[in-house]
Scaffold this active site. Structure first.
Site, PDB file in Angstrom:
ATOM      1  N   ALA A 123      68.354  43.327   0.497  1.00 53.88           N
ATOM      2  CA  ALA A 123      68.874  44.091  -0.636  1.00 53.88           C
ATOM      3  C   ALA A 123      66.977  45.064  -0.332  1.00 53.88           C
ATOM      4  CB  ALA A 123      69.254  43.887  -2.152  1.00 53.88           C
ATOM      5  N   LYS A 126      66.349  50.897  -1.380  1.00 61.03           N
ATOM      6  CA  LYS A 126      67.050  51.360  -2.085  1.00 61.03           C
ATOM      7  C   LYS A 126      68.271  51.304  -2.217  1.00 61.03           C
ATOM      8  CE  LYS A 126      65.399  56.691  -2.419  1.00 61.03           C
ATOM      9  NZ  LYS A 126      65.457  57.903  -1.324  1.00 61.03           N
ATOM     10  N   GLU A 304      75.856  44.044  14.859  1.00 55.13           N
ATOM     11  CA  GLU A 304      76.996  43.987  14.534  1.00 55.13           C
ATOM     12  C   GLU A 304      77.556  43.376  16.032  1.00 55.13           C
ATOM     13  OE1 GLU A 304      80.306  45.853  12.352  1.00 55.13           O
ATOM     14  OE2 GLU A 304      80.119  47.128  13.570  1.00 55.13           O
TER      15      GLU A 304
HETATM   16  N1  UDP Z   1      69.502  46.893   4.028  1.00 56.07           N
HETATM   17  C1  UDP Z   1      69.111  47.290   3.173  1.00 56.07           C
HETATM   18  N2  UDP Z   1      68.341  48.156   2.966  1.00 56.07           N
HETATM   19  C2  UDP Z   1      68.654  49.445   3.717  1.00 56.07           C
HETATM   20  C3  UDP Z   1      69.330  49.582   5.059  1.00 56.07           C
HETATM   21  C4  UDP Z   1      70.307  47.914   5.217  1.00 56.07           C
HETATM   22  O1  UDP Z   1      68.642  46.703   2.603  1.00 56.07           O
HETATM   23  O2  UDP Z   1      67.669  50.638   3.260  1.00 56.07           O
HETATM   24  C5  UDP Z   1      70.744  45.814   4.149  1.00 56.07           C
HETATM   25  C6  UDP Z   1      72.069  45.853   3.389  1.00 56.07           C
HETATM   26  O3  UDP Z   1      72.051  44.857   2.924  1.00 56.07           O
HETATM   27  C7  UDP Z   1      72.940  46.449   3.455  1.00 56.07           C
HETATM   28  C8  UDP Z   1      72.464  46.157   5.131  1.00 56.07           C
HETATM   29  O4  UDP Z   1      70.953  45.622   5.107  1.00 56.07           O
HETATM   30  O5  UDP Z   1      74.010  46.050   2.865  1.00 56.07           O
HETATM   31  C9  UDP Z   1      74.051  46.788   6.059  1.00 56.07           C
HETATM   32  O6  UDP Z   1      73.210  48.362   5.893  1.00 56.07           O
HETATM   33  P1  UDP Z   1      74.865  49.005   5.594  1.00 56.07           P
HETATM   34  O7  UDP Z   1      74.948  49.008   4.739  1.00 56.07           O
HETATM   35  O8  UDP Z   1      73.134  50.830   4.939  1.00 56.07           O
HETATM   36  O9  UDP Z   1      75.513  49.559   6.704  1.00 56.07           O
HETATM   37  P2  UDP Z   1      77.360  50.033   6.845  1.00 56.07           P
HETATM   38  O10 UDP Z   1      77.378  48.477   5.979  1.00 56.07           O
HETATM   39  O11 UDP Z   1      76.438  51.264   6.026  1.00 56.07           O
HETATM   40  O12 UDP Z   1      77.396  50.008   8.147  1.00 56.07           O
END
Ligand code: UDP
Ligand code: MN
Length: 355
Positions: A123, A126, A304
């Site tokens: 985390a 934000k 991913e």
């Molecule tokens: N993350 C974070 N801060 C950020 C962006 C991402 O902590 O500003 C971490 C967080 O654990 C998040 C993960 O990276 O769950 C994956 O990013 P995100 O959830 O935005 O990707 P999505 O699931 O939308 O593809």
């Protein structure tokens, strides 16, 4: 003895000694067993290398599935099961859906193994706003009754909320440096996980799961998810043809998967397994992300994409259905009988530093 003869004897002695040392060490590395195949009535000897037993640096996980006498549960059927979904892959790995396991039985088996489940979550920026709901809902639904150790990586340890944890459950907060691009935050997780497994988890935990934080638990996630190498089928692609999967399609990237290949599209938001297997996964993905970066190529869905390539070449031993990483609590789809873990809504433009 004549001085010259003495030298010759010394040299010969030295050669014999080093020969003996060499023989001894090569025998230890790769012992040969001679099997007498006299049944064939020929005198040929087959030598088969004995398996080299590597002492593992990881905590040894008990592999037997021991059951308690007298435990009462519904009779398993060899004929009746779910017919609307596949519950096994073509390489014979189970796919876990509601109705494919008995929670009481599976808990009773795995509780005997006295396991520790390490769980990592990041985390930064934000995304600290998601921590409270993530941890509180995990207390309600995630490996209830098991020893769980959460590792939370954040750039703002001071903003981690107080969450009351149950018995045998703990949280370790680890400070990491802030990064500007969300892509870097997301990708950087592989390296942090690799190092955590090497430095902290070895000898401490039996399994590790790595989860997104912008999520919540809504239903049971338990011992049915344990396996050597565990992937989750992505909630948006479980019913899509493989050529529509958002794999990396440029051959220059190490995450490249050509059209016509691929098994499933796996979520980057949840994966796990034993320390040894997840260590190899994170190490490989970290290396491939670095090699791509040197070549100035970033895979379409960052880590991913690399995870999907890894799972194509290193098949997971267990797959979790999209119940374990669903689109959102208010979304439905025919085969989803229960939502266990799902994304929470987020305003991308607002939570990401570079949206
Ligand atoms: N993350 C974070 N801060 C950020 C962006 C991402 O902590 O500003 C971490 C967080 O654990 C998040 C993960 O990276 O769950 C994956 O990013 P995100 O959830 O935005 O990707 P999505 O699931 O939308 O593809
Ligand atoms: Mn996410």
């Amino acid at each position: 003895m004549h001085r010259q003869n003495f030298l010759i004897v010394l040299v010969l002695f030295g050669m014999a000694l080093s020969g003996l040392i060499y023989l001894n060490s090569s025998q230890n590395n790769n012992r040969l067993i001679y099997l007498n195949s006299s049944q064939n009535n020929n005198s040929c000897y087959q030598h088969i290398p004995e398996q080299v037993v590597n002492k593992s640096k990881w905590k040894q996980t008990i592999v037997g599935l021991r059951s308690s006498p007298g435990l009462s549960y519904k009779q398993p059927s060899a004929l009746v099961g779910r017919t609307d979904v596949a519950s096994v892959t073509p390489w014979s790995a189970p796919i876990i859906w509601e109705g494919t396991f008995d929670a009481t039985l599976i808990d009773s088996i795995y509780k005997q193994q006295n396991l520790t489940i390490a769980t990592t979550v990041f985390a930064l920026g934000k995304y600290t706003r998601f921590i409270k709901d993530f941890l509180e809902s995990a207390e309600q639904h995630y490996f209830v009754g098991f020893r769980v150790h959460f590792y939370l990586f954040t750039d703002q340890p001071e903003s981690v909320p107080e969450v009351k944890m149950g018995e045998n459950r703990s949280l370790t907060v680890l400070k990491v440096q802030s990064l500007n691009r969300w892509q870097d935050i997301s990708m950087n997780r592989m390296e942090k996980l690799e190092k955590l497994i090497e430095n902290e988890l070895a000898g401490e935990a039996d399994y590790v799961f790595c989860l997104d934080v912008d999520t919540m638990f809504y239903g049971r996630w338990g011992a049915e998810s344990l396996g050597r190498l565990v992937g989750v089928i992505h909630p948006w692609f479980f019913d899509a043809p493989r050529d529509q999967f958002t794999y990396e399609r440029r051959p220059e990237s190490l995450a490249y998967i050509p059209a016509g290949e691929g098994d499933y599209y796996y979520a980057g938001a949840a994966f796990g397994g034993t320390l040894e297997d997840v260590h190899n996964l994170t190490k490989t993905c970290r290396e491939h992300l670095n090699i791509d970066a040197v070549k100035s190529i970033e895979a379409v869905w960052q880590e991913e994409s690399h995870l999907n390539k890894y799972f194509l070449l290193n098949k997971p031993s267990k797959l979790l259905s999209p119940e374990y990483m669903w689109r959102g609590i208010n979304e439905g789809a025919a085969p989803i009988k229960i939502v266990r873990f799902a994304n929470v809504p987020k305003n991308y433009a607002e939570v990401r530093s570079n949206a």
